[in-house]
Enzyme design. Structure first.
Site, PDB file in Angstrom:
ATOM      1  N   HIS A  33       0.853  -1.185   0.000  1.00 20.92           N
ATOM      2  CA  HIS A  33       0.000   0.000   0.000  1.00 20.92           C
ATOM      3  C   HIS A  33       0.893   1.240   0.000  1.00 20.92           C
ATOM      4  O   HIS A  33       2.042   1.198   0.452  1.00 20.92           O
ATOM      5  CB  HIS A  33      -0.874   0.029   1.250  1.00 20.92           C
ATOM      6  CG  HIS A  33      -2.007  -0.934   1.227  1.00 20.92           C
ATOM      7  ND1 HIS A  33      -3.179  -0.701   1.914  1.00 20.92           N
ATOM      8  CD2 HIS A  33      -2.165  -2.131   0.614  1.00 20.92           C
ATOM      9  CE1 HIS A  33      -4.011  -1.705   1.729  1.00 20.92           C
ATOM     10  NE2 HIS A  33      -3.417  -2.593   0.948  1.00 20.92           N
ATOM     11  N   GLU A  67       0.946   3.909   1.885  1.00 23.69           N
ATOM     12  CA  GLU A  67       1.460   4.318   3.197  1.00 23.69           C
ATOM     13  C   GLU A  67       2.606   3.423   3.655  1.00 23.69           C
ATOM     14  O   GLU A  67       3.601   3.912   4.197  1.00 23.69           O
ATOM     15  CB  GLU A  67       0.349   4.258   4.254  1.00 23.69           C
ATOM     16  CG  GLU A  67      -0.833   5.143   3.959  1.00 23.69           C
ATOM     17  CD  GLU A  67      -1.979   4.425   3.255  1.00 23.69           C
ATOM     18  OE1 GLU A  67      -3.140   4.713   3.591  1.00 23.69           O
ATOM     19  OE2 GLU A  67      -1.723   3.589   2.362  1.00 23.69           O
TER      20      GLU A  67
END
Length: 151
Positions: free
Chosen positions: A52, A54
């Site tokens: 992802h 992040e």
């Protein structure tokens, strides 16, 4: 620099993700007004559920700054963090998270649940809705086009 400046950078990485066929989410980690790392979704291309935006940005920041505690850092991300990313944010001690679009399906800083209401040892400051329309439009246009191609 203001919040919109850094969110525009995160949106740049979200567009890069979309250009590679990935869900368009981008992120930047900022310390003392400077971008120290970035990330964008790469799950499809790398065939890895952990990739992802992040997580990628936090990983790069830890390596660049030489430690896992990012207590001086802020994270700008185009979509409200999911449970995995919210956990990484808490564990890395990120000071503040700014996000664009709220995520009614997986958002963990207010939409589906709020990790800051749980008794974790760290609670980042959260500010959602930064350039929300741009972030939401990017994601909805991406999935609309995906559905169109399938039909």
């Amino acid at each position: 620099m203001d919040k919109n400046y850094f969110m525009k950078k995160a949106l740049h990485y979200a567009r890069l993700a979309a250009s590679k066929g990935e869900t368009p989410v981008g992120a930047v980690v900022v310390r003392n007004g400077e971008i120290v790392s970035f990330g964008y979704n790469r799950r499809e291309g790398k065939k890895n559920a952990l990739y992802h935006a992040e997580i990628m940005a936090i990983d790069r920041a830890c390596r660049k700054l030489g430690g896992w505690r990012l207590w001086e850092c802020e994270l700008y991300v185009t979509l409200e963090p999911c449970p995995m990313c919210a956990g990484a944010i808490i564990n890395s001690r990120i000071k503040k998270v700014y996000f664009g679009a709220y995520d009614s399906k997986a958002g963990c800083f207010g939409s589906v649940t709020d990790f800051n209401t749980l008794p974790f040892n760290h609670h980042p400051e959260i500010e959602g809705g930064i350039m929300e329309d741009e972030s939401r439009t990017l994601i909805s246009d991406f999935f609309r086009e995906l559905r169109r191609k399938k039909n």
